[in-house]
Design a protein around this motif. Structure first.
Motif, PDB file in Angstrom:
ATOM      1  N   ARG A 167      44.366  36.819  37.702  1.00  0.00           N
ATOM      2  CA  ARG A 167      43.655  35.718  36.276  1.00  0.00           C
ATOM      3  C   ARG A 167      41.623  34.956  36.606  1.00  0.00           C
ATOM      4  O   ARG A 167      40.681  35.622  35.679  1.00  0.00           O
ATOM      5  N   LYS A 168      42.115  34.916  38.029  1.00  0.00           N
ATOM      6  CA  LYS A 168      40.031  35.152  38.655  1.00  0.00           C
ATOM      7  C   LYS A 168      39.580  36.039  37.982  1.00  0.00           C
ATOM      8  O   LYS A 168      38.652  36.541  37.847  1.00  0.00           O
ATOM      9  N   ILE A 206      37.572  38.970  47.275  1.00  0.00           N
ATOM     10  CA  ILE A 206      37.850  38.343  45.835  1.00  0.00           C
ATOM     11  C   ILE A 206      39.225  37.852  46.677  1.00  0.00           C
ATOM     12  O   ILE A 206      39.811  39.100  47.189  1.00  0.00           O
ATOM     13  N   ASP A 250      38.677  36.692  33.631  1.00  0.00           N
ATOM     14  CA  ASP A 250      38.019  35.406  33.745  1.00  0.00           C
ATOM     15  C   ASP A 250      36.593  35.191  33.996  1.00  0.00           C
ATOM     16  O   ASP A 250      35.586  34.776  33.238  1.00  0.00           O
ATOM     17  N   GLU A 251      36.551  36.041  35.257  1.00  0.00           N
ATOM     18  CA  GLU A 251      35.108  35.691  36.620  1.00  0.00           C
ATOM     19  C   GLU A 251      34.399  36.396  36.284  1.00  0.00           C
ATOM     20  O   GLU A 251      33.438  36.055  36.123  1.00  0.00           O
ATOM     21  N   GLU A 283      47.652  34.800  39.487  1.00  0.00           N
ATOM     22  CA  GLU A 283      46.524  33.753  40.406  1.00  0.00           C
ATOM     23  C   GLU A 283      44.984  34.507  40.252  1.00  0.00           C
ATOM     24  O   GLU A 283      44.223  34.743  39.710  1.00  0.00           O
ATOM     25  N   LEU A 284      45.649  35.790  41.056  1.00  0.00           N
ATOM     26  CA  LEU A 284      43.820  36.054  41.631  1.00  0.00           C
ATOM     27  C   LEU A 284      43.703  36.990  40.094  1.00  0.00           C
ATOM     28  O   LEU A 284      42.257  37.169  39.861  1.00  0.00           O
ATOM     29  N   VAL A 343      42.177  34.639  47.199  1.00  0.00           N
ATOM     30  CA  VAL A 343      43.228  33.311  46.573  1.00  0.00           C
ATOM     31  C   VAL A 343      44.313  32.694  47.574  1.00  0.00           C
ATOM     32  O   VAL A 343      44.607  33.252  48.760  1.00  0.00           O
TER      33      VAL A 343
END
Length: 343
Positions: free
Chosen positions: A292-293, A107, A296-297, A289-290, A109
């Protein structure tokens, strides 16, 4: 005699006879708070009543009629077992989350400010994830003000645990029983055990020892917990915190890079000329930001206070860490699944 107290379940008052003893006070507090056993702290700095040696002493002889008491549950063998059981089961959720593909998906960003990417480096779920995550970011640095045998610069969890313990024992005025919430010798003995988790105290100490600002980004909230902020440290490392697990953020320059020897794990806290935004600030924004990914995902966090779980062995359903630990202790069942919120 009227006494005020505060406890994790709220505050209250007690009406006791003027000649009441410590033993009678403890019995009244157990009844009032619902705790099986309690520790009562009073005065400043706070000190604990000794229910054995002071059992027959009157409250007036100790001056307690003028005190506001602090009441906490006693860390009995049962409560320790409950906590350990809950931790072990909760840690299994981190393993489950990782096996859903987070570990294998690399994972990441973009970090356009440096024409690179930030990637999540998932740590082993062995109760030493904090030390492994930090250790990988400290490679090549030397600790300051540390006594005893020095690590070589390659920091294993065991080596970092020893440094933390040495630091605590070397500053008894700072790391008191009040701060550690148990006797320092006992705290240090536990911290050297590989199955005991590290937390905020350990992150603060490691930040101080290596003069590195350590930032932990919470997956669920996106909040950043900073250790060593404002102390003039030149470098910063970034961790990801999923409530029961720590991972490390790294910068890579080849997308999909799996080899960690080429990872960048520390960034400047301030710019060289003081005029531009330091890379460490860009990294923090992209790390959020990572996270949040991840949230959410991948639902890559566990809220141990309100998660709902089901026992795969008997069908029991419960909510929260405490209920889960109690069920595990009473039944010996460990095959648990989280019931995810689909709303």
């Amino acid at each position: 005699m009227k006494l005020r107290y505060r406890s994790p379940s709220g505050g209250g008052t007690l009406e006791l006879d003027d000649a009441a003893t410590v033993s009678q006070l403890l019995a009244a507090l157990r009844t009032s708070t619902g705790f099986t056993d309690v520790i009562v702290k009073y005065g400043w700095p706070p000190r604990a009543l000794n229910g054995t040696d002071q059992a027959s002493a009157t409250l007036q002889s100790l001056g307690l009629q003028r005190e506001s008491l602090t009441v906490v549950p006693d860390e009995s063998a049962a409560s320790v077992a409950e906590t350990r059981a809950a931790e072990n089961i909760a840690d299994a959720y981190a393993r489950e989350a990782a096996t859903k593909g987070v570990k294998d998906q690399n994972i990441s960003v973009p970090l356009p400010e440096n024409n690179s990417r930030l990637v999540l480096r998932v740590m082993p779920d062995d109760n030493s994830c904090l030390f492994t995550a930090v250790g990988g970011a400290l490679r090549g640095l030397e600790p300051h003000h540390a006594s005893g045998t020095q690590p070589s610069g390659d920091y294993t969890p065991a080596a970092l645990r020893r440094l933390v313990v040495e630091h605590i024992l070397s500053q008894p005025d700072k790391f008191t029983e009040v701060v550690l919430e148990m006797a320092p010798e006992r705290y240090c003995a536990r911290m050297q055990q590989p199955d005991v988790w590290g937390g905020a105290i350990e992150l603060g100490i490691l930040s101080e020892l290596f003069r590195v600002e350590i930032c932990a980004v919470d997956v669920k909230t996106g909040s950043v917990f900073r250790y060593g902020e404002g102390l003039g440290y030149e470098l910063r490392c970034v961790l990801v915190y999923s409530n029961i697990h720590y991972d490390r953020i790294a910068e890579i320059f080849v997308e999909g890079q799996e080899e960690m020897d080429f990872d960048v794990t520390r960034w400047p806290v301030s710019s060289a000329d003081g005029s531009s935004t330091p890379m460490g600030d860009y990294v923090l924004v992209r790390a959020q930001e990572l996270c949040r990914k991840l949230k959410d995902e991948h639902h890559y966090y566990t809220d141990t206070s309100d998660f709902v779980v089901m026992c795969n062995q008997c069908g029991w359903v419960g909510q929260g860490q405490k209920a889960l630990a109690k069920h595990s202790l009473e039944t010996g069942h460990t095959e648990i699944s989280e019931i995810e919120d689909t709303t």
